[in-house]
Scaffold this motif. Structure first.
Motif, PDB file in Angstrom:
ATOM      1  N   UNK A  39       0.815  -1.214   0.000  1.00  9.32           N
ATOM      2  CA  UNK A  39       0.000   0.000   0.000  1.00  9.32           C
ATOM      3  C   UNK A  39       0.855   1.273   0.000  1.00  9.32           C
ATOM      4  N   UNK A  40       1.930   1.353   0.800  1.00  5.26           N
ATOM      5  CA  UNK A  40       2.791   2.543   0.694  1.00  5.26           C
ATOM      6  C   UNK A  40       3.403   2.723  -0.697  1.00  5.26           C
ATOM      7  N   UNK A  79     -11.230  -4.834   5.048  1.00  2.00           N
ATOM      8  CA  UNK A  79      -9.979  -4.654   5.787  1.00  2.00           C
ATOM      9  C   UNK A  79      -8.948  -3.913   4.946  1.00  2.00           C
ATOM     10  N   UNK A  80      -8.870  -4.282   3.674  1.00  2.00           N
ATOM     11  CA  UNK A  80      -7.929  -3.624   2.774  1.00  2.00           C
ATOM     12  C   UNK A  80      -8.325  -2.171   2.539  1.00  2.00           C
ATOM     13  N   UNK A  81      -9.621  -1.930   2.373  1.00  2.00           N
ATOM     14  CA  UNK A  81     -10.105  -0.560   2.161  1.00  2.00           C
ATOM     15  C   UNK A  81      -9.806   0.318   3.370  1.00  2.00           C
ATOM     16  N   UNK A  82     -10.035  -0.213   4.561  1.00  2.00           N
ATOM     17  CA  UNK A  82      -9.763   0.573   5.774  1.00  2.00           C
ATOM     18  C   UNK A  82      -8.271   0.865   5.926  1.00  2.00           C
ATOM     19  N   UNK A  83      -7.436  -0.138   5.589  1.00  4.19           N
ATOM     20  CA  UNK A  83      -5.986   0.067   5.670  1.00  4.19           C
ATOM     21  C   UNK A  83      -5.532   1.136   4.677  1.00  4.19           C
ATOM     22  N   UNK A  84      -6.114   1.102   3.477  1.00  2.00           N
ATOM     23  CA  UNK A  84      -5.757   2.093   2.458  1.00  2.00           C
ATOM     24  C   UNK A  84      -6.156   3.500   2.892  1.00  2.00           C
ATOM     25  N   UNK A 120      -6.630   4.553   6.005  1.00  4.14           N
ATOM     26  CA  UNK A 120      -5.818   4.974   7.155  1.00  4.14           C
ATOM     27  C   UNK A 120      -4.444   5.464   6.710  1.00  4.14           C
ATOM     28  N   UNK A 121      -3.988   4.974   5.557  1.00  3.36           N
ATOM     29  CA  UNK A 121      -2.691   5.394   5.025  1.00  3.36           C
ATOM     30  C   UNK A 121      -2.795   6.685   4.214  1.00  3.36           C
TER      31      UNK A 121
END
Length: 251
Positions: free
Chosen positions: A65-66, A97-102, A104-105
Motif C-alpha cells: 500500500x505505501x 480490511x484492505x479498504x480501511x488500511x488504504x 488509514x494510510x
C-alpha cells in the motif's frame, strides 16, 4: 524487466503462489525499478488483486500500500497513477480490511487529488492525453466506489476529503469514458447506501427540485405574460377605433 515477471512469463494469474506475489511486491517496494518496470509490476498486481486468493496474499504484504500511494503522486505520471488506482481498487473489492488500511494510510486523499487534477485537465485535453485521463477517471472512481462500501467510518473519511464532490464532477463532465461514469455513479450510490450522506443528498435533491420548479414556473408565467401583452398589442393594433386602423381602412 522484473525478474519475477520474467520467471512467471506466460503463466496464468492462477498459477501464482504467495512466494511469487511476495517477490513481486518486494521488487516494487525496493525502489530500484525503472518506471516501465514499475508500471508492468503494478499492472500485474492489479490483475492478481482481481482474484480472491491473491487479494489476501497481496494484503498481507505490508509494503504494498505505501508503494501504491507513492505511485499516486502527480510526479509519478498519468499512467502510473491510473495503474496504481486500479490496483488499490481491486485490492479493496469486497475486502473491507484492505479498504480501511488504504484509507488509514491516506490513499483515498491521493485518489481524490488525482481525480480532481484529471477533471481540471479533461475539458482541454488533447487526443494524446485523453485516454490516460479517462483511465484515471475510471480507476480512481472505481477505487473510491470500493472504499465507500467498507462501512460508515470509511465513508465519513471519504466525505470529509471531498470524494462526493469529485464523483459528481465526473458525472457532470460528460466524460467520453462510459465506464468512468458507471464507476462514479456506483461510488455515489455506495456512499448513499451507508446513510452518511442521506441528509446531504436529500438537501441536494430538495434544492434541485425547488430550483427546477422555480425556473419552470418563472419561465412559464413569463411566457404567458408576454403572450398576453402581445395579444393586447395586436388587439389594440387591429381595433377600428385606433387612428392607425382608421388610416389603414381609409387608404
Amino acid at each position: 524487466m522484473s525478474k519475477t515477471l520474467q520467471a512467471m512469463q506466460g503463466k496464468e494469474p492462477g498459477c501464482w503462489g504467495h512466494d511469487e506475489v511476495s517477490a513481486l511486491v518486494a521488487e516494487l517496494s525496493s525502489g530500484s525499478c525503472d518506471n516501465d518496470t514499475k508500471n508492468d509490476i503494478v499492472k500485474t498486481i492489479g490483475d492478481l488483486a482481481a482474484n480472491d486468493a491473491h487479494r489476501e496474499y497481496l494484503f498481507s504484504e505490508k509494503s504494498l500500500l505505501p508503494a501504491l500511494l507513492a505511485l499516486l503522486a502527480p510526479e509519478a505520471g498519468v499512467k502510473a497513477q491510473a495503474l496504481a488506482a486500479r490496483a488499490a481498487g481491486n485490492l479493496s473489492y469486497d475486502h473491507e480490511e484492505s479498504a480501511r488500511a488504504a484509507v488509514s494510510l491516506g490513499i483515498h486523499t491521493a485518489l481524490i487529488g488525482a481525480l480532481s487534477s484529471a477533471l481540471d485537465q479533461y475539458p482541454d485535453a488533447t487526443d494524446a492525453s485523453l485516454e490516460g485521463l479517462g483511465l484515471i477517471l475510471r480507476n480512481c472512481s472505481g477505487a473510491l466506489a470500493n472504499f465507500a462500501s467498507a462501512g460508515l467510518e470509511v465513508q465519513e473519511q471519504l466525505l470529509a476529503h471531498g470524494a462526493l464532490d469529485q464523483l459528481q464532477r465526473v458525472l457532470q463532465c460528460g466524460a467520453s469514458h462510459a465506464v468512468a461514469l458507471i464507476m462514479a455513479s456506483r461510488g455515489v450510490s455506495n456512499l448513499a447506501d451507508g446513510g452518511t450522506i442521506s441528509r446531504r443528498l436529500l438537501l441536494l435533491l430538495l434544492f434541485s427540485f425547488f430550483f427546477f420548479w422555480f425556473f419552470f414556473f418563472f419561465f412559464f408565467f413569463a411566457f404567458f405574460f408576454a403572450f398576453f401583452l402581445l395579444l393586447l398589442f395586436l388587439s389594440a393594433l387591429l381595433s377600428p377605433h385606433t387612428r392607425l386602423s382608421q388610416g389603414i381602412i381609409t387608404l
